[in-house]
Design a protein around this motif. Structure first.
Motif, PDB file in Angstrom:
ATOM      1  N   ALA A 183       6.547 -10.065  -6.561  1.00 45.64           N
ATOM      2  CA  ALA A 183       5.444  -8.954  -6.497  1.00 45.64           C
ATOM      3  C   ALA A 183       3.980  -9.386  -6.295  1.00 45.64           C
ATOM      4  O   ALA A 183       3.344  -8.435  -6.051  1.00 45.64           O
ATOM      5  CB  ALA A 183       6.106  -8.199  -7.966  1.00 45.64           C
ATOM      6  N   GLU A 184       3.825 -10.868  -7.384  1.00 44.22           N
ATOM      7  CA  GLU A 184       2.732 -11.136  -7.526  1.00 44.22           C
ATOM      8  C   GLU A 184       1.820 -11.126  -6.335  1.00 44.22           C
ATOM      9  O   GLU A 184       0.971 -11.075  -6.072  1.00 44.22           O
ATOM     10  CB  GLU A 184       2.943 -11.803  -8.398  1.00 44.22           C
ATOM     11  CG  GLU A 184       1.228 -12.641  -8.396  1.00 44.22           C
ATOM     12  CD  GLU A 184       1.438 -13.984  -8.481  1.00 44.22           C
ATOM     13  OE1 GLU A 184      -0.035 -14.805  -8.337  1.00 44.22           O
ATOM     14  OE2 GLU A 184       1.730 -14.736  -9.316  1.00 44.22           O
ATOM     15  N   GLU A 185       2.860 -11.607  -5.179  1.00 42.68           N
ATOM     16  CA  GLU A 185       2.071 -12.177  -3.451  1.00 42.68           C
ATOM     17  C   GLU A 185       2.568 -11.011  -3.008  1.00 42.68           C
ATOM     18  O   GLU A 185       1.522 -10.539  -2.195  1.00 42.68           O
ATOM     19  CB  GLU A 185       2.886 -13.357  -2.953  1.00 42.68           C
ATOM     20  CG  GLU A 185       2.965 -14.430  -3.557  1.00 42.68           C
ATOM     21  CD  GLU A 185       4.713 -15.684  -2.901  1.00 42.68           C
ATOM     22  OE1 GLU A 185       4.564 -16.864  -3.071  1.00 42.68           O
ATOM     23  OE2 GLU A 185       5.752 -14.714  -2.368  1.00 42.68           O
ATOM     24  N   LYS A 186       3.209 -10.272  -2.843  1.00 40.84           N
ATOM     25  CA  LYS A 186       2.861  -8.964  -1.518  1.00 40.84           C
ATOM     26  C   LYS A 186       2.001  -7.481  -2.628  1.00 40.84           C
ATOM     27  O   LYS A 186       1.001  -7.809  -1.285  1.00 40.84           O
ATOM     28  CB  LYS A 186       4.488  -7.751  -2.111  1.00 40.84           C
ATOM     29  CG  LYS A 186       4.351  -6.517  -1.652  1.00 40.84           C
ATOM     30  CD  LYS A 186       5.978  -6.105  -1.028  1.00 40.84           C
ATOM     31  CE  LYS A 186       5.693  -4.684  -0.513  1.00 40.84           C
ATOM     32  NZ  LYS A 186       7.014  -3.959  -1.260  1.00 40.84           N
ATOM     33  N   ILE A 187       1.772  -7.924  -4.302  1.00 39.94           N
ATOM     34  CA  ILE A 187       0.724  -6.761  -4.658  1.00 39.94           C
ATOM     35  C   ILE A 187      -0.517  -7.144  -4.196  1.00 39.94           C
ATOM     36  O   ILE A 187      -1.364  -7.369  -4.195  1.00 39.94           O
ATOM     37  CB  ILE A 187       0.446  -6.564  -5.788  1.00 39.94           C
ATOM     38  CG1 ILE A 187       1.913  -6.113  -6.610  1.00 39.94           C
ATOM     39  CG2 ILE A 187      -0.352  -5.747  -6.524  1.00 39.94           C
ATOM     40  CD1 ILE A 187       2.279  -5.510  -7.558  1.00 39.94           C
ATOM     41  N   ARG A 188      -0.925  -8.886  -4.445  1.00 36.61           N
ATOM     42  CA  ARG A 188      -1.879  -9.393  -4.381  1.00 36.61           C
ATOM     43  C   ARG A 188      -2.138  -9.297  -2.239  1.00 36.61           C
ATOM     44  O   ARG A 188      -3.551  -8.670  -1.780  1.00 36.61           O
ATOM     45  CB  ARG A 188      -2.126 -11.425  -4.030  1.00 36.61           C
ATOM     46  CG  ARG A 188      -3.688 -11.464  -4.126  1.00 36.61           C
ATOM     47  CD  ARG A 188      -3.926 -12.920  -4.692  1.00 36.61           C
ATOM     48  NE  ARG A 188      -2.592 -12.995  -6.408  1.00 36.61           N
ATOM     49  CZ  ARG A 188      -3.577 -12.633  -6.749  1.00 36.61           C
ATOM     50  NH1 ARG A 188      -5.115 -12.112  -6.598  1.00 36.61           N
ATOM     51  NH2 ARG A 188      -3.780 -12.854  -8.311  1.00 36.61           N
ATOM     52  N   GLY A 189      -0.962  -9.580  -1.806  1.00 33.83           N
ATOM     53  CA  GLY A 189      -1.009  -8.903  -0.202  1.00 33.83           C
ATOM     54  C   GLY A 189      -1.625  -8.161   0.511  1.00 33.83           C
ATOM     55  O   GLY A 189      -2.222  -7.249   1.022  1.00 33.83           O
TER      56      GLY A 189
END
Length: 220
Positions: free
Chosen positions: A103-109
């Protein structure tokens, strides 16, 4: 009479939803054709009381996944919502979707709610630094570190000849350590006290002379 769409009710935080769920609790964990759940809707629209109620009263899994393998954590837009999911409902921040990203990676992306990604990173870093039961990260990969030694116990590293190395670890002592490490209170005061006793017992065994006499140095 047309049955109301519970997912729309959840998105609107409609007062009709909870009476409907209480009359038929099994639908609280329902998902639509895309795997979208009431918990996803509550997280996406920041309905905090509904999030708590779905989990605490109706026992909806906080890690419920949609058709893309994404939990409610992936649709959060505010830090307050993600705090509830992580700190109260214990949503798994390390879970990856079907594309293999968290989730962290997707939201940051996606770049729209970077503050949420920053919060998730902070939680991950705290866990990495030792607040997650001994699991640490190295180059992004989790590894198990041993727990810290009890106070006043030290380990001195050195070398030994082949003759000085025992053929195998005392199975009784090994079994005691493994049993202690499996206890839930291992890292608590009582668990660490027991570990210290086992280490002391092992040291006493090593320091005994060949004739069986205890030759430990007096500590008092």
């Amino acid at each position: 009479m047309t049955t109301p769409n519970i997912f729309i009710l959840a998105s609107d935080n409609s007062p009709q939803l909870l009476p409907l769920l209480r009359s038929n609790p099994s639908i609280a964990s329902s998902q639509d054709s895309h795997g979208y759940s009431l918990l996803h809707a509550a997280a996406s629209y920041n309905h905090h009381d509904l999030l708590r109620t779905l989990h605490h009263e109706f026992h909806v899994d906080p890690n419920i996944r949609d058709e893309d393998g994404e939990t409610p954590l992936f649709v959060t837009e505010t830090v307050e919502t993600v705090q509830i999911l992580v700190e109260e409902l214990h949503c798994d921040i390390s879970h990856t979707n079907d594309e293999g990203i968290t989730a962290e990676e997707k939201i940051r992306g996606e770049g729209d709610f970077v503050v949420v990604a920053d919060y998730l990173k902070e939680v991950r870093m705290r866990a990495r630094d030792g607040t997650n039961g001994g699991m640490q990260e190295r180059d992004g990969v989790g590894e198990q570190r041993p727990p810290p030694l009890p106070p006043n116990v030290t380990v001195n590293m050195g070398t030994a000849t082949e003759d000085e190395v025992p053929e195998e670890v005392d199975p009784v002592f090994k079994a005691k350590i493994e049993e202690l490490a499996a206890r839930e209170d291992f890292r608590d005061e009582e668990g660490q006290r027991r570990l210290k006793e086992l280490v002391t017992e092992a040291v006493r065994g090593v320091e005994r002379g060949s004739d069986g006499r205890d030759v430990r140095r007096r500590l008092d």
